[in-house]
Design a protein around this motif. Structure first.
Motif, PDB file in Angstrom:
ATOM      1  N   GLU A 165       0.746  -1.165  -0.074  1.00 17.26           N
ATOM      2  CA  GLU A 165       0.131  -0.016   0.021  1.00 17.26           C
ATOM      3  C   GLU A 165       0.893   1.163   0.180  1.00 17.26           C
ATOM      4  OE1 GLU A 165      -3.116   2.398   3.015  1.00 17.26           O
ATOM      5  OE2 GLU A 165      -2.716   0.313   3.268  1.00 17.26           O
ATOM      6  N   ALA A 166       1.958   1.275   0.681  1.00 15.90           N
ATOM      7  CA  ALA A 166       2.995   2.565   0.914  1.00 15.90           C
ATOM      8  C   ALA A 166       3.784   2.669  -0.255  1.00 15.90           C
ATOM      9  CB  ALA A 166       3.965   2.333   2.193  1.00 15.90           C
ATOM     10  N   ARG A 196       8.163   6.791   6.297  1.00 12.44           N
ATOM     11  CA  ARG A 196       7.137   7.585   6.843  1.00 12.44           C
ATOM     12  C   ARG A 196       5.801   7.326   6.104  1.00 12.44           C
ATOM     13  NH1 ARG A 196       9.521  12.205   6.634  1.00 12.44           N
ATOM     14  NH2 ARG A 196       8.912  13.003   4.618  1.00 12.44           N
ATOM     15  N   ILE A 197       5.814   6.749   4.944  1.00 10.25           N
ATOM     16  CA  ILE A 197       4.320   6.430   4.456  1.00 10.25           C
ATOM     17  C   ILE A 197       4.097   5.005   5.116  1.00 10.25           C
ATOM     18  CG2 ILE A 197       3.437   5.613   2.246  1.00 10.25           C
ATOM     19  CD1 ILE A 197       5.204   7.719   0.744  1.00 10.25           C
ATOM     20  N   VAL A 198       5.004   4.188   5.219  1.00  8.48           N
ATOM     21  CA  VAL A 198       4.938   2.917   5.759  1.00  8.48           C
ATOM     22  C   VAL A 198       4.305   2.910   7.395  1.00  8.48           C
ATOM     23  CG1 VAL A 198       5.866   0.697   6.596  1.00  8.48           C
ATOM     24  CG2 VAL A 198       6.226   1.609   4.351  1.00  8.48           C
ATOM     25  N   HIS A 199       4.802   4.115   8.160  1.00  5.90           N
ATOM     26  CA  HIS A 199       4.777   4.599   9.464  1.00  5.90           C
ATOM     27  C   HIS A 199       3.168   4.882   9.257  1.00  5.90           C
ATOM     28  CE1 HIS A 199       4.762   5.709  13.406  1.00  5.90           C
ATOM     29  NE2 HIS A 199       4.297   6.961  12.991  1.00  5.90           N
ATOM     30  N   ASN A 200       2.557   5.761   8.665  1.00  2.00           N
ATOM     31  CA  ASN A 200       1.266   6.161   8.573  1.00  2.00           C
ATOM     32  C   ASN A 200       0.289   5.309   8.298  1.00  2.00           C
ATOM     33  OD1 ASN A 200       2.018   8.742   9.350  1.00  2.00           O
ATOM     34  ND2 ASN A 200       2.518   9.635   7.267  1.00  2.00           N
ATOM     35  N   SER A 201       0.859   4.160   7.209  1.00  2.00           N
ATOM     36  CA  SER A 201      -0.023   3.285   6.755  1.00  2.00           C
ATOM     37  C   SER A 201      -0.382   2.272   8.034  1.00  2.00           C
ATOM     38  CB  SER A 201       0.384   2.755   5.378  1.00  2.00           C
ATOM     39  OG  SER A 201       0.482   3.281   4.614  1.00  2.00           O
ATOM     40  N   ALA A 202       0.671   1.990   8.670  1.00  2.00           N
ATOM     41  CA  ALA A 202       0.704   1.031   9.916  1.00  2.00           C
ATOM     42  C   ALA A 202      -0.296   1.669  10.684  1.00  2.00           C
ATOM     43  CB  ALA A 202       2.048   0.729  10.410  1.00  2.00           C
TER      44      ALA A 202
END
Length: 310
Positions: free
Chosen positions: A50-51, A74-80
């Motif tokens: 998704e990220a 940061r994108i992975v963090h927010n997606s998590a």
């Protein structure tokens, strides 16, 4: 003048290709972070996908970051975090950090504890503490790099790191209770065992006959395909190779195929495959052959094929 005739589409495509190469080198690290944030190597792969999809869209829209790695993290963090909110309706609550709780930036002991912590143990930390511990003690990012990823202050990071480390120390010191055995659907395990037996016997015609007309295949990190005719060719690759052996097992409590070496069929799996069934037909295959990084921290249990009822 040189470059005066560059086409915007061509420039964007070149950026995407460069980004794709850089992202491929970061994928295992991104997965390691995502899986530890959500407590699942399978869900962690979904988050990474998704990220990366969000990143591709952003680049196509002209948003090219100066530094790819902190941007992707940061994108992975927010997606998590989005995933966690949806799953458990979590609300992030940041508290003020007292100066006397500031953590030492480098702690080999805490780094070892964090690296050895199970996904279940990491999931017992609040998200803010978990991300600080994983980024610092598992992945080795500096406080400055973590600040870039999380877009927060060094003081807040140190406070979350201190509290997360304290919690992990207590968990590491406590006796580990035996995990309850998951309740298995006997029919699903028997059906998976039959699939494995046919695969090991290289009876691919039988397996092709089980495919639903609209079956979906995902070779994770490589390709997606749909349709019985196309997916039927998937078995051809395995028929040409000899360095695999299938066994039944559980991955994160889900029935799965564990792929081991034929020289050590009872050894550690190299990767796994998930099968979805609908009305006795194979509706989906998710094969992690090209994403063996998911085995880092995976919770798996080999299983015996259920005996036939008398």
């Amino acid at each position: 003048m040189t470059g005066s005739h560059d086409h915007p589409v061509a420039t964007t495509e070149a950026r995407l290709r460069a980004f794709e190469r850089e992202a491929a080198g970061l994928r295992a690290k991104l997965h390691r972070y995502g899986s530890r944030m959500v407590g699942s190597v399978i869900d962690g792969e979904d988050i990474v996908q998704e990220a990366l999809a969000k990143a591709f869209v952003a680049i196509r829209n002209g948003d090219m970051p100066e530094k790819t790695e902190p941007w992707l993290f940061r994108i992975v963090h927010n997606s998590a975090l989005d995933f966690l909110r949806k799953r458990a309706r979590l609300q992030m609550r940041e508290s003020e950090v007292e100066l006397d709780t500031i953590a030492d930036e480098d702690s080999p002991v805490d780094a070892r504890i964090a690296a050895e912590a199970s996904l279940a143990e990491l999931m017992q930390l609040p998200p803010a503490q978990r991300c600080a511990v994983v980024l610092k003690d598992v992945l080795g990012h500096s406080l400055e790099e973590i600040g870039e990823i999380l877009e927060t202050t060094e003081t807040a990071i140190k406070g979350a790191l201190q509290r997360g480390r304290e919690s992990l120390r207590k968990l590491a010191a406590a006796p580990r209770a035996a995990s309850p055995r998951p309740t298995l659907d006997r029919q699903d395990m028997r059906r998976l065992g039959d699939y494995v037996a046919a695969f090991n016997a290289r009876d691919f015609d039988t397996l092709r006959s089980l495919l639903a007309d609209d079956v979906k295949l995902e070779l994770v990190n490589r390709l997606r395909a749909e349709g019985k005719d196309y997916v039927g060719n998937y078995f051809g690759r395995y028929s040409e190779e000899t360095h695999w052996h299938f066994t039944t097992g559980l991955v994160e409590g889900r029935p799965a195929i564990l792929v081991t070496s034929p020289d050590r069929p009872d050894g550690s799996p190299r990767y796994f495959i998930l099968i979805d069934w609908e009305n006795g037909r194979i509706a989906g295959i998710r094969d992690f052959l090209f994403a063996d990084y998911v085995m880092d921290g995976v919770d798996y249990v080999p299983q015996q094929q259920p005996s036939v009822d008398p």
